[in-house]
Design a protein around this motif. Structure first.
Motif, PDB file in Angstrom:
ATOM      1  N   SER A 210     -46.466 -34.743  31.882  1.00  0.00           N
ATOM      2  CA  SER A 210     -46.443 -35.369  33.206  1.00  0.00           C
ATOM      3  C   SER A 210     -46.872 -34.385  34.287  1.00  0.00           C
ATOM      4  N   ALA A 213     -50.553 -34.048  34.151  1.00  0.00           N
ATOM      5  CA  ALA A 213     -51.243 -35.216  34.716  1.00  0.00           C
ATOM      6  C   ALA A 213     -51.190 -35.175  36.243  1.00  0.00           C
TER       7      ALA A 213
ATOM      8  N   THR B 219     -48.099 -40.243  29.886  1.00  0.00           N
ATOM      9  CA  THR B 219     -49.437 -39.935  30.383  1.00  0.00           C
ATOM     10  C   THR B 219     -50.514 -40.821  29.748  1.00  0.00           C
TER      11      THR B 219
END
Lengths: 430, 257
Positions: A210, A213, B219
């Motif tokens: 995460s 990203a 993701t």
């Protein structure tokens, strides 16, 4: 009373080299600058006096000559000997161990395989953006401790290199250096952190993904909560990392041994790699044993592989999961074992300890340990840093000479291993 | 047609691993060839480990069929670099079966240990039982794992199945463990049962999970429903830790939130 300054502490991977020892009547009586763990090691008592051998279930005192002959016999009789440990001894002894393993056709593995082995696997996949601890101390304005608790496991790490250390390029290092701690529970270290990220066990990979990203501008797709961490906190932490001048990520067994193992570390390395598009960021594993890094160095330069090296066919083969000590023992694949400066009986899974009990085992260690109880032979040696000297590698890969403080009659690991090795060469006609 | 039957003899130290990469159909074409295997640090003749029976003649590897009988669960590297012919394993097989294989068929009637078909290029492996970790994966530090061919596992697979998959197809009829298809680049991975955390760091290729994907990574972007063979699935693109060029189809998924 004699005082010796600038001694190197042989306990953890920090290898603190500013320890003062007080010597009285050839014994260390006090230490200064040392943490509680290092102090306990320097003042350790209950050394084994002489080699012991188990005969009909009872311990018998024997001489060093007899012990060495017995060790040679056990190892030469084996079809697949395992030489394990090595992180608790100096580099020179490790060298002899690798030579010995080659002529024996055995498997040599260090305690790496049960701590930062996954870190090395990840480094072999995507490299190591590392630096020395001196760089961190003098430059880093952001520290991340991920899955480690230095206050309890590396007690002087924060005072020598991070939070409480002065930095040459930092004004008011204590206030301006931010600390982020990532862990599954509150710890002593998380209590002093500027930001504490509490992750659900097994959630490290998802959190690292995460963060990556978010760094790539894909923050919109991240759900409100990832493995117990809020999106708000993830965005805040990503921002802290991006805007620092020099960041250093330290990680421990909480990351390497959590679900996903080396892929967690790979993700951490790639996170650091992504951050290097914005700022300077480095990553360092918090190595446990004082010379576990040395064991990796020695095996790498001698065999090409850092740990778990199988020489059964005369050439080096490496495949953690197959040639690592825990896997070999659990599958009962070895038929003799030599342990050097380690205590697997205290740390290995039950099935592995059973195999250690069932095969002939030699222990080379100064102290009586849990492993002693399962051994067939133990040879006491001098302790590096106390009555033996040699080379050790700090957790950042810096080699340091570990000096000796006192003289004793105990032979060093190098002496014992060299004597065993020389007899093996003679028997094999090499 | 040549039939070779290798029956495992009773072993003195049965847990010691045996490395027998010489067992490939091609090697049996040469009648003069010596077969050596390694047991621990001792090099032995094939006949020290197996009762060997050879019937018939063959001109090419395709005409050779090898059958391994008895307890072969500690025998590693069978069929390594195999390029044609057939190997039938009647019980379990040890690690690295079918490493670097480029052609032919390996049929395992029992279970397979880890690294089944590691870095395989072509051919087919059918495992009727379960496969342990790293089925169809790469080697340590290697960028690419399996590049071609087919691995079909009728039972369950362990962790890291199809790790760094770069081509070919893996079909797992049961469940897969943790992180199947991690670092996948190309090829197709099909899991008929459940798994956890599929395809972390996916850079390409395709993964299909017909059971539940637990701890699905955040993701991957939900691209909405679609159907595969009349089954309604959700399509995800990802992994957005990199460019998001891979695709996962899942029937059910759960997040760790």
């Amino acid at each position: 009373m004699q005082e010796i300054k600038d001694m190197v502490c042989p306990f953890c991977g920090c290898l603190c080299d500013d320890v003062t020892l007080e010597i009285e009547n050839g014994e260390i009586v006090a230490t200064d600058n040392c943490c509680a763990i290092g102090n306990a090691k320097f003042l350790g008592k209950n050394r084994l006096k002489n080699p012991i051998k188990k005969v009909d279930g009872k311990w018998v005192d024997i001489t060093y000559d007899e012990a060495i002959d017995t060790a040679v016999d056990i190892l030469l009789d084996a079809d697949r000997p395992l030489l394990f440990g090595w992180s608790g001894t100096h580099g020179e002894a490790q060298c002899v161990g690798v030579h010995m393993n080659e002529i024996l056709g055995g498997v040599i593995d260090s305690t790496t395989s049960v701590c930062h082995g996954p870190s090395i696997l990840a480094i072999q996949e995507v490299g190591h953006p590392g630096c020395t601890l001196g760089q961190v101390k003098n430059r880093a304005d952001l520290i991340i401790y991920w899955g480690c608790n230095p206050i309890e496991a590396h007690p002087r790490h924060m005072s020598r290199y991070t939070t409480y250390a002065d930095g040459y390029f930092l004004d008011n290092a204590f206030r301006n250096r931010k600390v982020i701690v990532v862990d599954v529970r509150e710890t002593e270290t998380s209590n002093v952190a500027d930001e504490f990220i509490r992750i659900k066990p097994g959630g490290d990979y998802a959190v690292l993904s995460s963060l990556r990203a978010i760094l790539r501008g894909k923050g919109d797709m991240i759900p409100d909560s990832v493995a117990g961490v809020t999106k708000t906190q993830l965005i805040q932490v990503a921002e802290m990392c991006k805007t620092c001048k020099f960041g250093a990520l330290f990680f421990g067994v909480g990351l390497t041994m959590a679900k996903g193992k080396y892929k967690n570390v790979r993700n951490a390395i790639e996170f650091v790699d992504d951050l290097n598009r914005h700022t300077k960021f480095t990553l360092t594993p918090m190595r446990g044993h004082w010379n576990v890094y040395g064991a990796n160095e020695v095996m790498s330069w001698m065999t090409g592989y850092p740990y778990a090296v199988d020489f059964c066919r005369g050439v080096a083969f490496y495949n953690p999961g197959e040639t690592t000590a825990v896997d070999i023992l659990a599958r009962k694949e070895c038929d003799a074992c030599m342990i050097v400066g380690s205590d697997p009986a205290a740390h290995f899974p039950h099935s592995c300890v059973e195999q250690l009990r069932d095969i002939p085992m030699i222990v080379i260690d100064p102290f009586q340990t849990m492993t002693t109880t399962l051994a067939d032979l133990q040879i006491p040696v001098a302790v590096t840093g106390i009555d033996a000297e040699g080379t050790a590698y700090r957790m950042d890969g810096v080699p340091l000479k570990v000096k000796k403080a006192i003289d004793s009659d105990y032979p060093s690991d190098t002496e014992i291993l060299t004597r065993i090795y020389d007899i093996m060469l003679e028997v094999k006609g090499l | 047609m040549m039939r070779v039957i290798l029956e495992v003899k009773e072993q003195l130290k049965p847990n010691l691993p045996i490395e027998a990469e010489c067992i490939t159909p091609k090697n049996f074409l040469d009648p003069e060839r010596e077969f050596h295997v390694w047991k621990g640090n001792k090099e032995l003749d094939l006949t020290d480990i197996f009762h060997v029976r050879k019937d018939g003649n063959a001109k090419s590897a395709e005409q050779v069929e090898i059958t391994i009988r008895g307890d072969s669960s500690h025998i590693k590297r069978v069929g390594e670099y195999m390029d044609g012919g057939k190997i039938i394993i009647e019980h379990d097989i040890g690690m690295h079966c079918g490493n670097f294989m480029s052609g032919g068929l390996i049929e395992i009637r029992g279970n397979a240990d880890s690294w089944l078909g590691r870095e395989m290029h072509g051919g087919k492996i059918i495992c009727h039982g379960n496969a342990m970790d790293y089925a169809g994966s790469g080697y340590r530090g290697e960028k690419k794992g399996m590049r071609g061919g087919l691995i079909e596992i009728m039972g369950n697979a362990g962790d890291f199945a199809g790790e760094t998959l770069a081509g070919g197809e893996i079909i797992i009829h049961g469940n897969a463990g943790d992180m199947p298809g991690v670092d996948i680049k190309d090829g197709r991975l099909t899991i008929m049962g459940d798994c956890s955390r599929p395809c972390g760091n996916m850079a390409g290729g395709e993964c299909r999970v017909f059971g539940t994907a637990y701890d699905m990574l955040p993701t991957f972007r939900n691209e909405g429903p679609t159907t595969i063979d009349d089954v309604t699935v959700t399509r995800f693109s990802g992994d957005y830790t990199s460019r998001g060029l891979g695709t996962i189809y899942v029937v059910n998924c759960k997040y760790m939130d």
